[in-house]
Design a protein around this motif. Structure first.
Motif, short mmCIF file in Angstrom:
data_model
loop_
_atom_site.label_atom_id
_atom_site.label_comp_id
_atom_site.label_asym_id
_atom_site.label_seq_id
_atom_site.Cartn_x
_atom_site.Cartn_y
_atom_site.Cartn_z
N LYS A 143 34.66 10.10 74.09
CA LYS A 143 34.03 10.50 75.35
C LYS A 143 33.92 9.33 76.33
N ARG A 144 33.79 8.11 75.78
CA ARG A 144 33.71 6.95 76.71
C ARG A 144 35.05 6.75 77.41
N ILE A 145 36.12 6.80 76.64
CA ILE A 145 37.45 6.58 77.24
C ILE A 145 37.78 7.73 78.20
N ALA A 157 31.33 0.26 90.44
CA ALA A 157 30.19 1.04 90.95
C ALA A 157 30.18 2.44 90.33
N ASP A 158 31.38 3.00 90.14
CA ASP A 158 31.45 4.35 89.55
C ASP A 158 31.03 4.34 88.09
N LEU A 159 31.32 3.22 87.40
CA LEU A 159 30.88 3.13 86.00
C LEU A 159 29.36 3.20 85.94
N MET A 160 28.74 2.48 86.88
CA MET A 160 27.27 2.42 86.87
C MET A 160 26.66 3.77 87.26
N GLN A 161 27.46 4.55 88.00
CA GLN A 161 26.92 5.85 88.44
C GLN A 161 27.26 7.01 87.52
N THR A 162 28.01 6.73 86.45
CA THR A 162 28.40 7.87 85.59
C THR A 162 27.15 8.50 85.00
N GLU A 163 27.20 9.80 84.94
CA GLU A 163 26.08 10.52 84.37
C GLU A 163 26.53 11.04 83.01
N GLN A 164 25.91 10.54 81.96
CA GLN A 164 26.28 10.97 80.60
C GLN A 164 25.12 11.77 80.04
N ALA A 165 25.46 12.81 79.29
CA ALA A 165 24.41 13.57 78.60
C ALA A 165 23.78 12.65 77.56
N TYR A 166 22.47 12.57 77.56
CA TYR A 166 21.81 11.65 76.62
C TYR A 166 20.67 12.31 75.83
N ALA A 167 20.73 12.14 74.54
CA ALA A 167 19.60 12.29 73.63
C ALA A 167 19.92 11.33 72.50
N PRO A 168 18.91 10.81 71.76
CA PRO A 168 19.17 9.72 70.80
C PRO A 168 20.35 9.93 69.84
N PRO A 169 20.63 11.16 69.34
CA PRO A 169 21.77 11.26 68.40
C PRO A 169 23.13 11.08 69.07
N PHE A 170 23.18 11.10 70.41
CA PHE A 170 24.47 11.11 71.11
C PHE A 170 24.79 9.84 71.88
N SER A 171 23.77 9.22 72.42
CA SER A 171 24.03 8.09 73.32
C SER A 171 22.75 7.27 73.46
N SER A 172 22.75 6.39 74.47
CA SER A 172 21.53 5.67 74.81
C SER A 172 21.25 5.96 76.26
N ALA A 173 20.01 5.73 76.68
CA ALA A 173 19.69 5.97 78.09
C ALA A 173 20.61 5.09 78.95
N LYS A 174 20.94 3.91 78.42
CA LYS A 174 21.93 3.05 79.09
C LYS A 174 23.23 3.22 78.30
N ASP A 175 24.03 4.18 78.70
CA ASP A 175 25.25 4.49 77.96
C ASP A 175 26.24 3.32 78.01
N PRO A 176 27.07 3.14 76.96
CA PRO A 176 28.05 2.04 76.96
C PRO A 176 28.92 1.98 78.22
#
Ligand code: FAD
Length: 445
Positions: A401-403, A417-436
């Protein structure tokens, strides 16, 4: 209107289906040299390894069903031998040797690529294989089933070579990989490939990097590969996976333009130098959206996308242009996932393009939630504008999903700038609030 298609797998079958959807009345003839159409090339290593258990699961469609379903004239075991452009005829040979000609109004070439076989002594010995289609797969599987194969050599450490190393290993075979370059997985930089090297060695795969096979000798059941380093490695089976070349023979014989990357040259409508002949898939070259230079990209996604676009263009009511592919690719290598999109640092260096890179190693999901694994993500970008050139990711979880999300940004010519603005679905089993993905952007900013 009579549409004739050469090649019935990824690109050809997609184009045939789309043509039927947009033109109910057209005559559509699909020629395929092999026995099967529309099969899962990408699943072949997993069938050999036993992950895919049933052979029939490889076939997305049978020729009969596909023909019936879409009212297509599907002719398997029918090789197109030549194109007579002045009369708009092709010459076809059936498996029984019968030859005949067939007229076309619009012709599509989707003949794929051919595995490269180096002219080495002993390369044609029984037990030495390449893997490209179902026939190759059946031959490898039957050899494995009827011979005592305890050791195998995979020559070439690309995506398919390593998938095969894993699948041969899964059958209890000791595998050595020989790779001429100093690293496996050419689309990633050396620093990323070293993670893969360590993992392969951990799994018991022998790695011979920076070494080339000079000759193969067969004595009894044993094949011996001699390397340029002087080393000799023995095995009962050798798989050559050294890369492929666009299959351009038909096009070249018909004097269609072949480009500098050795693929069939097409315009943005996927039209060759003859306006009534189109070409798609592994056989073509196309400008890379980032470098502007023609390149060949042997991937199923682009071939399928082109199949859809070219059908619309051949039909002619709605013209659609092809945007080009940046080489987004992924592979499972034992427990690791390795993925890349766009241009790695080594390609940028080769192109003489100024770049910077950032590598981050966050967890795949929140560290406080069980089973988070480290993930290594490297991005390359223009030092001033911040425009993204590429990304590579290696890890156990969440690599795809990151790639995929970075690939979309690169395709739109986006940047840090677009990397910083990406909106990723987050809950602890899937990602971090600060996604990679965002994290890579923050570090690069
Ligand atoms: P193909 O799908 O190869 O179809 C070409 C067809 O044309 C062949 O069946 C051939 O027999 C036929 N043909 C050629 N010449 C003639 C002729 N003169 N007359 C009649 N028929 C002819 N890509 C990915 O993106 N992800 C993956 O995981 C992946 N894994 C792969 C694993 C393996 C083992 C292989 C071999 C490929 C893999 N690929 C993968 C690549 C992907 O399969 C190709 O990029 C894609 O199939 C290209 O589509 P195409 O239509 O150009 O050619």
């Amino acid at each position: 209107m009579r549409y004739v298609i050469v090649g019935g797998v990824a690109g050809g079958a997609t184009a045939a289906a789309r043509l039927r959807r947009i033109d109910e009345k057209a005559e559509i003839i699909l020629f395929e040299k092999g026995q099967n159409i529309s099969y899962a090339n990408c699943g072949l290593p997993y069938y050999i390894g036993g992950v895919i258990k049933e052979r029939e699961n490889l076939f997305v469609q049978t020729p009969e069903k596909f023909g019936r379903l879409l009212n297509l004239d599907v002719r398997v075991q029918s090789e197109v031998l030549s194109i007579d452009r002045s009369d708009k005829q092709i010459r076809v040979r059936e498996a029984n040797g019968r030859e005949y000609s067939e007229h076309y109004d619009k012709l599509l070439l989707s003949p794929g690529a051919l595995p490269f076989v180096p002219p080495l002594p002993g390369v044609d010995s029984p037990g030495v294989f390449t893997l490209r289609n179902v026939e190759d797969t059946d031959a490898i599987k039957s050899y494995l089933d009827t011979h005592k194969v305890k050791r195998a050599i995979v020559v070439g450490g690309g995506f398919i070579g390593l998938e095969m190393a894993e699948n041969l290993h899964a059958r209890g075979i000791a595998v050595n990989v020989i790779e001429m370059a100093p690293q496996v997985m050419a689309p990633v930089d050396f620093s990323m490939a070293t993670i893969v090297h360590a993992h392969l060695q951990e799994k018991g795969i022998g790695l011979y990097l920076g070494k080339a096979v000079k000759s193969i000798e067969k004595r009894g059941e044993v094949l011996t590969a001699s390397l340029d380093s002087g080393e000799k490695i023995e095995a009962e089976l050798i798989l050559l996976s050294i890369g492929v070349r666009p299959n351009t023979k038909l096009a070249a014989d018909a004097q269609l333009a072949i480009g500098p990357a050795r693929g069939i040259r097409v315009n943005e409508y996927l039209q060759t130098s003859d306006p009534d002949i189109y070409a798609i898939g592994d056989a073509i070259e196309y400008p890379h959206p980032l470098t502007g230079k023609p390149w060949t990209n042997f991937l199923a996604g682009p071939a399928n996308r082109q199949g859809r676009i070219v059908a619309d263009n051949m039909h002619g009511q709605t013209l659609r242009s092809y945007e080009g592919a940046i080489g987004t690719a992924i592979a499972k290598i034992f427990d690791l996932t390795v993925a890349a999109t766009g241009l790695p640092a080594k390609a940028l260096k080769r192109e003489g393009l100024p770049y910077e890179s950032v590598t981050v190693q966050p967890n795949s999901h929140a560290g406080y939630y069980p089973n988070a694994y480290p993930l290594t993500l490297k991005i390359t970008f223009h030092p001033e504008s911040g425009m993204l050139y590429g990304a590579q990711c290696v890890g156990i979880e969440g690599v795809d999903k990151r790639i995929d999300s970075i690939a979309q940004i690169i395709k739109r010519k986006g940047g840090i700038a677009d990397l910083m603005q990406t909106e990723q679905a987050y809950a602890p089993p899937f990602s971090s609030a600060k996604d990679p993905v965002a994290l890579a952007g923050y570090v690069a900013d």
